[in-house]
Write an enzyme that holds these catalytic residues in place. Structure first.
Site, mmCIF file in Angstrom:
data_model
loop_
_atom_site.group_PDB
_atom_site.id
_atom_site.type_symbol
_atom_site.label_atom_id
_atom_site.label_comp_id
_atom_site.label_asym_id
_atom_site.label_seq_id
_atom_site.Cartn_x
_atom_site.Cartn_y
_atom_site.Cartn_z
ATOM 1 N N GLY A 69 0.808 -1.130 -0.137
ATOM 2 C CA GLY A 69 0.105 -0.093 -0.044
ATOM 3 C C GLY A 69 0.774 1.330 0.172
ATOM 4 O O GLY A 69 0.185 2.243 -0.195
ATOM 5 N N CYS A 116 -26.760 -10.175 -17.082
ATOM 6 C CA CYS A 116 -26.268 -9.738 -18.561
ATOM 7 C C CYS A 116 -27.098 -10.370 -19.630
ATOM 8 O O CYS A 116 -27.513 -11.523 -19.500
ATOM 9 C CB CYS A 116 -24.988 -10.542 -18.833
ATOM 10 S SG CYS A 116 -24.111 -10.473 -20.369
ATOM 11 N N CYS A 132 -17.761 -13.319 -20.449
ATOM 12 C CA CYS A 132 -18.976 -13.570 -21.095
ATOM 13 C C CYS A 132 -18.947 -14.437 -22.248
ATOM 14 O O CYS A 132 -19.787 -15.442 -22.471
ATOM 15 C CB CYS A 132 -19.421 -12.010 -21.709
ATOM 16 S SG CYS A 132 -21.432 -11.940 -22.177
ATOM 17 N N CYS A 187 -25.010 -13.301 -21.592
ATOM 18 C CA CYS A 187 -24.762 -14.621 -21.312
ATOM 19 C C CYS A 187 -25.583 -14.988 -19.923
ATOM 20 O O CYS A 187 -25.581 -16.173 -19.420
ATOM 21 C CB CYS A 187 -23.296 -14.697 -20.739
ATOM 22 S SG CYS A 187 -22.776 -13.790 -19.252
ATOM 23 N N CYS A 245 -22.131 -7.884 -19.777
ATOM 24 C CA CYS A 245 -20.633 -7.950 -18.968
ATOM 25 C C CYS A 245 -19.821 -6.949 -19.376
ATOM 26 O O CYS A 245 -19.437 -6.840 -20.583
ATOM 27 C CB CYS A 245 -20.112 -9.583 -19.175
ATOM 28 S SG CYS A 245 -21.282 -10.591 -18.467
#
Lengths: 290, 257
Positions: A29, A238, A269, A241, A263
């Site tokens: 970080g 979606c 997808c 899909c 997607c």
């Protein structure tokens, strides 16, 4: 092969970047400054990610690039071509087969595994920047762990919108120490940052910073006790899909208010459609069709 | 015998060869308000910034009676400790509200910042405390989501005071808190400050060139000239029976309406 050194950058530059990456991995970080180079593409197109990728790539790697989840948009195509030409590495669109994935603004839906490296392109690495313009001051705030200001931003969100309206680049705290900008990924992806088996590297070219999350790092999204973090997405499935779990793009399809949700992760997808799943507006999958 | 809250021992600050302030010593007791007056350039702001940790003095010691560890020299303590004091037990009210406020953040966020800086993470509680404090400084609750740049000068100054006092500090540094405000707004602000100081039992150090402000607020007074303290004593005593030539000049320069 060609006139370029392997992966475009010279060996001393890659060495310098690797040192920054190792330092970043040692202090999860923490933003490590590095001597960012001019790349043959404009700032904002992923010069930081490209440099990190160049420093981590080996001839045996399989490389994948996604831009907002998609493999076939300008940014993804041009960076993939760039490394095909300068490094001659194998490329793929399949998340599972890739060993290095450079990404702009998404984490793939397919869970990452040990041995993979995810490289993020970062525009503004400093999460406190829009609240505190002074770099000297923000560095001091990081070193002294003075992060109250980050919550002031979330407070302002709630007081204005009734909920935390920050929907991307949602600030996180890494291992209870550094507050980090996860790059502009949707907050839907934030939970995937935590405890991830893959190495996650973040490169900001213009701002000259590299930071990193080693595998299995604990990453917590900031919130209030009475306004907990909510990894929201569009309330649809979606249309191609039929997935109810993936992050969706809204696409306007005509001038009469017609729209569809698809997607944002094109590989996910495609794989689902190849496996026989179909959404409300989908057609049966054909190999090679768009 | 009460121990002093702040014990200042021969603090000096030089700007090159010029004197900022030289050899200033005093004690401040809990609940006491100390006024520092003097003309422009007399070193009063320099002194205040040295005491509040904004400027490192060249020599001297400043002992603060901390809640947990007793008297500590704030000049030699580590920076995280000093900054922690700066947002818990200390407060600093700037002359210009813009220096002390975040102009891009709503009034409620400004007040809440200090609470969040010391670990408050419950939105409802933070907001309730912000409403309470805005009420105490006479800012209506329906203005709490407005930004400070939509406020008048007097409101900004009152907001700055609320923002500083919300964590219940024990020592408040004020640098010309009424500067730049018109007299009727000044009077209200002074009234408010006097109430808060008495009610919360605050200790305060007020730097000003306005003798009326110290007459109203301060228990004790220090008069500075050219970086030195030329006279100190009880406020009424100093103002009614000035001994030093400069103090006499200062007192006699006040315009009578």
């Amino acid at each position: 092969m060609n006139a370029y050194n392997f992966a475009y950058l010279d060996e001393q530059t890659k060495r310098m970047i690797r040192r920054a990456i190792l330092k970043g991995l040692a202090i999860p970080g923490y933003q490590v400054p590095f001597a960012s180079r001019e790349m043959p593409m404009p700032y904002g197109w992923g010069t930081g990610g490209v440099q990190v990728t160049a420093a981590t790539l080996t001839p045996d790697d399989t490389f994948k690039v996604i831009d907002q989840g998609a493999d076939d948009t300008t940014n993804a195509v041009s960076i993939r071509k760039f490394f095909e030409r300068t490094a001659g590495v194998a490329t793929t669109e399949d998340t599972g087969k890739a060993t290095i994935i450079q990404t702009r603004h998404r984490i793939p839906e397919t869970p990452l595994t040990e041995g993979q490296i995810l490289v993020y392109q970062v525009p503004i690495p400093e999460p406190l920047r829009f609240l505190e313009p002074s770099e000297v001051e923000t560095r001091k705030m990081h070193s002294l762990e003075e992060y109250g200001l980050m919550h002031v931003k979330l407070y302002e969100d709630i007081s204005k919108h009734g909920a935390i309206a920050t929907s991307y680049a949602y600030p996180v705290k890494v291992e209870d120490r550094y507050v980090m900008d996860p790059s502009p990924i949707p907050k839907f992806d934030n939970p995937k940052l935590s405890n991830c088996p893959a190495i996650q590297l973040f490169g900001a070219g213009r701002e000259q910073r590299i930071y990193a999350l080693p595998p299995y790092t604990r990453v917590v999204s900031l919130d209030f006790e009475d306004h907990p973090f909510d990894p929201s997405k569009a309330d649809h499935c979606c249309d191609l899909c039929g997935s109810g779990e993936s992050y969706l793009d809204e696409v306007i399809v005509d001038d009469d208010g017609g729209r569809m949700f698809v997607c944002s992760d094109t590989d996910y997808c495609r794989a689902r459609r190849a496996a026989g799943h179909m959404g409300a507006q989908g057609v049966p999958y054909e190999e090679g069709a768009a | 015998m009460i121990s002093p809250l702040l014990n200042v021992r021969s603090v000096s600050k030089y700007y090159g060869t010029r004197i900022g302030c030289e050899n200033v010593s005093f004690d401040l007791y809990p609940g006491e308000v100390m006024g520092i007056v003097g003309e422009s350039g007399s070193g009063k702001s320099t002194l205040l910034n040295c005491l509040a940790g904004h400027l490192p003095p060249d020599s001297g010691e400043v002992f603060f009676d901390t809640r947990t560890n007793g008297p500590r020299d704030t000049l030699t303590m580590s920076e995280p400790e000093r900054r922690m004091l700066g947002r818990t037990d200390w407060a600093f009210v700037h002359q210009h509200a813009r220096d002390g406020l975040r102009m891009g953040v709503s009034a409620g966020g400004n007040v809440g910042e200090r609470l969040m800086a010391v670990g408050a993470r419950h939105y409802g509680n933070i907001r309730a405390q912000a409403v309470d404090w805005l009420g105490r400084v006479e800012i209506a609750a329906d203005r709490m989501d407005d930004r400070p740049d939509a406020f008048s000068g007097g409101m900004q100054q009152r907001l700055q005071i609320a923002r500083n006092l919300v964590t219940g500090p024990r020592l408040v540094f004020m640098d010309e808190p009424t500067g730049g405000l018109d007299v009727s707004v000044q009077a209200r602000l002074l009234d408010l400050l006097r109430g808060l100081v008495r009610e919360m039992g605050l200790s305060a150090i007020i730097v000003t060139h306005d003798l009326a402000v110290v007459r109203l607020l301060a228990d004790r007074l220090m008069v500075m000239k050219d970086g030195h303290v030329v006279e100190a004593g009880l406020t009424d005593q100093v103002l009614d029976d000035p001994q030093h030539g400069y103090t006499q000049l200062l007192v006699s320069s006040v315009l009578q309406v």
